[in-house]
Scaffold this motif. Structure first.
Motif: not given
Length: 65
Positions: A25-44
């Motif tokens: 969530q911190d990464l999403a907030h700091k990058s201005g991206l949605d947490v779902r986007t970070i989750a998708k990227v994180r899952q490869g």
């Protein structure tokens, strides 16, 4: 037709933000991206070049890292 994107090493991404003491969530907030986007990227998943640029910029690493 699906857009092609950049494949991300999810494990490495997690290591990079956790080393800074950040959550997903911190990464999403700091990058201005949605947490779902970070989750998708994180899952490869893949992301577009703009998303990669935003993540790498906030983490302070080159996009190819």
């Amino acid at each position: 037709m699906r857009k092609r994107g950049v494949l991300i090493n999810g494990q490495q991404l997690v290591q990079l933000y956790q080393r800074r003491g950040w959550s997903q969530q911190d990464l999403a907030h700091k990058s201005g991206l949605d947490v779902r986007t970070i989750a998708k990227v994180r899952q490869g998943g893949s992301c577009d070049a703009r998303t990669l640029q935003r993540i790498s910029q906030v983490l302070g690493v080159a996009p190819d890292v």
